[in-house]
Design a protein around this motif. Structure first.
Motif, PDB file in Angstrom:
ATOM      1  N   ALA A 489      34.041  45.797  30.539  1.00 53.78           N
ATOM      2  CA  ALA A 489      33.703  44.454  31.315  1.00 53.78           C
ATOM      3  C   ALA A 489      35.324  44.354  32.035  1.00 53.78           C
ATOM      4  O   ALA A 489      35.313  43.724  33.283  1.00 53.78           O
ATOM      5  N   VAL A 490      36.381  44.196  31.467  1.00 53.09           N
ATOM      6  CA  VAL A 490      37.536  43.827  31.764  1.00 53.09           C
ATOM      7  C   VAL A 490      38.036  44.886  33.137  1.00 53.09           C
ATOM      8  O   VAL A 490      38.494  44.589  34.068  1.00 53.09           O
ATOM      9  N   ARG A 491      37.731  46.285  32.806  1.00 55.23           N
ATOM     10  CA  ARG A 491      38.080  47.332  33.626  1.00 55.23           C
ATOM     11  C   ARG A 491      37.210  47.175  34.873  1.00 55.23           C
ATOM     12  O   ARG A 491      37.821  47.324  36.142  1.00 55.23           O
ATOM     13  N   ARG A 492      36.111  46.653  34.832  1.00 63.21           N
ATOM     14  CA  ARG A 492      35.042  46.667  35.932  1.00 63.21           C
ATOM     15  C   ARG A 492      35.699  45.246  36.529  1.00 63.21           C
ATOM     16  O   ARG A 492      35.692  45.379  38.139  1.00 63.21           O
ATOM     17  N   GLU A 493      36.163  44.424  36.017  1.00 62.97           N
ATOM     18  CA  GLU A 493      36.608  43.023  36.616  1.00 62.97           C
ATOM     19  C   GLU A 493      37.985  43.442  37.635  1.00 62.97           C
ATOM     20  O   GLU A 493      38.111  42.925  38.834  1.00 62.97           O
ATOM     21  N   VAL A 494      38.796  44.137  36.926  1.00 68.09           N
ATOM     22  CA  VAL A 494      39.958  44.477  37.711  1.00 68.09           C
ATOM     23  C   VAL A 494      39.717  45.222  39.008  1.00 68.09           C
ATOM     24  O   VAL A 494      40.582  45.160  39.931  1.00 68.09           O
ATOM     25  N   THR A 495      38.870  46.377  38.738  1.00 68.44           N
ATOM     26  CA  THR A 495      38.824  47.257  40.127  1.00 68.44           C
ATOM     27  C   THR A 495      37.668  46.627  41.008  1.00 68.44           C
ATOM     28  O   THR A 495      37.490  47.343  42.055  1.00 68.44           O
ATOM     29  N   ALA A 496      37.143  45.459  40.812  1.00 66.87           N
ATOM     30  CA  ALA A 496      35.989  45.042  41.534  1.00 66.87           C
ATOM     31  C   ALA A 496      36.809  44.443  43.054  1.00 66.87           C
ATOM     32  O   ALA A 496      38.023  44.027  42.925  1.00 66.87           O
TER      33      ALA A 496
END
Length: 496
Positions: A489-496
């Motif tokens: 979830a954190v990774r997707r938020e950062v790359t969004a």
């Protein structure tokens, strides 16, 4: 309180000192029991947070706080934030929960404070160590004339094996007494052989011995991560063609990650054919000698020297290991005498000449008490329980859709990866795995190890606790799943 009062109350041998000792031990036992009875294997506190917690005045104040207060501080601020090795979800390293007989022995040996360098500092303690060494020689089927010494663990034992190997070779090959005259110029040609999966202590020992880490030549392994004898033959031939001089061969009985056991009999044949000192690092897998799987160590009895650890699968408190030699006369390659300690004409057994240390604890008492209390069969059953749990854990991972089992376990380590629900490059998977492991530890929910397989981070369970069940393993995997979802979830938020 006067200096005289301190001398009466702080040392055994007086009524007041004995009372202080009993009270302090009672307080310490309560602190240990409370610390072991925790919901999580680690508190999750960061190094900075723990440093701040401990920052309550100087370690050495002008006026002491008193023994009760000092012990209470440790009970309240230190022990609750150590890694709980008794927890079934502590499964990162070859770091065992120590059994009670060993803990009782620690009380005895710490208070009597014997030093095993000379008989006049230890008395019966020296004879206990000799009996433990003899029992180990029997356990590993070493011949009459075998000898050994208790060490701090595998690192020290592996160093001592290569020390004796180097000194013997230099004496036989170059007529050089390394102890008195140092290394010959030709020492730059000396080489040590071990598998590419061997413990780093071979390289560390070579560096300490003045040969340099580059003196260690690693031999390729087979599909089971065991040293390949054919590859060993080719490596020896290549070294000789290039005017290098192999003098020692290290076989591993239990690699750190996969628990692989080299084909020791085959390696012993090569060592005999090429006049190599054959050292076996059985710090991890040596406990197999206790039970039905001892045949997996076939060839260990042919070793010139052998490392075994008690603070791994023999379940003894750190630190405690042993170094054994096939021929006790080999200790002469590094022995020395001091008139004030172990004069050459001494009739009493002084063990200092067999050790790389001078002052040395009575650690032999720990396996002595455990061996006498439990016997071989009960000790073997504890080891076999952990091996069975590792097999069951591997089956659980193999059946899971979101995990990849990276190898069938050989001993009690299980190497695997979590499989995210998105395609990641090798670099992304590496970073993801590292982040999951860190999140798991920081949450205090489980302690698992991180290693590397084919250049990419992987996770590892090292199942040292005989009380760990498959349900405990399943709980660890569920915690990994939760942390993986958070990292994703954190990774997707950062790359969004």
């Amino acid at each position: 309180m006067t200096e005289a009062d301190d001398a009466e109350r702080l040392f055994l041998g007086t009524t007041a000192g004995e009372a202080t000792y009993r009270e302090a031990l009672d307080r310490a036992v309560e602190a240990v029991v409370d610390a072991a009875d925790r919901e999580r294997p680690f508190s999750g506190r960061s190094p900075d947070a723990l440093d701040a917690l401990l920052d309550d005045g100087p370690v050495l104040p002008e006026e002491g706080v008193g023994l009760d207060a000092a012990l209470d501080e440790v009970a309240e601020r230190v022990l609750p934030h150590t890694v709980n090795v008794a927890d079934e979800r502590t499964a990162a390293h070859l770091h065992c929960p120590p059994m009670v007989p060993g803990l009782a022995a620690e009380v005895l040996l710490s208070a009597t404070n014997q030093s095993l360098d000379s008989f006049d500092q230890s008395g019966a303690a020296t004879l206990v160590e000799r009996r433990v060494v003899d029992a180990l020689a029997d356990l590993f089927d070493l011949p009459d004339g075998a000898d050994g010494v208790v060490t701090g663990g595998g690192t020290e034992s592996n160093f001592q094996g290569l020390l004796l190997a180097r000194n013997r070779y230099c004496a036989d090959r170059f007529g050089r007494d390394v102890q008195s005259s140092g290394l010959p110029l030709a020492a730059k040609r000396l080489r040590v052989l071990c598998s590419e999966e061997a413990h780093f202590t071979a390289e560390q020992a070579a560096a300490h011995l003045g040969l340099g880490e580059n003196a260690v030549v690693t031999v390729p392994t087979d599909d089971d991560r065991r040293m390949d004898p054919s590859a060993l033959d080719a490596t020896i031939a290549d070294l000789r063609d290039r005017d290098h001089e192999p003098f020692a061969l290290v076989g591993t009985a239990g690699t750190t990650d996969f628990g692989a056991i080299d084909p020791l009999d085959d390696l012993a044949d090569r060592a005999a054919d090429h006049d190599l000192w054959f050292h076996v690092d059985a710090a991890f897998g040596g406990a197999l000698a206790l039970g039905d799987e001892r045949d997996r160590l076939a060839g260990v009895e042919r070793a010139d020297s052998l490392a075994v650890d008690f603070h791994k699968l023999f379940y003894q408190p750190i630190s405690c290991g042993a170094f054994l030699v096939r021929d006790g006369a080999a200790f002469a390659h590094a022995a020395r005498n001091a008139e004030y300690l172990n004069p050459a004409d001494a009739a009493a057994p002084n063990l200092v000449q067999k050790s790389t240390r001078t002052t040395r604890r009575f650690d032999a008492l720990k396996p002595y008490v455990a061996f006498r209390a439990l016997g071989r069969e009960r000790l073997a059953a504890l080891v076999e329980t952990t091996l069975d749990t590792a097999d069951d854990a591997a089956a659980l991972l193999a059946d899971a859709d979101d995990f990849d089992l990276l190898a069938d376990p050989s001993l009690n380590t299980v190497v695997f990866r979590y499989r995210p629900d998105e395609d990641l490059t090798a670099g992304e998977l590496d970073r993801f795995t590292r982040a999951v492991r860190e999140a798991l530890f920081n949450a205090g929910r489980a302690v698992v190890a991180r290693t590397e397989v084919d250049g990419v981070a992987a996770l590892k369970l090292t199942l040292m606790n005989p009380r760990t069940t498959l349900d405990d393993v399943a709980a660890v995997l569920d915690a990994i799943r939760d942390c993986a979802r958070t990292v994703t979830a954190v990774r997707r938020e950062v790359t969004a």
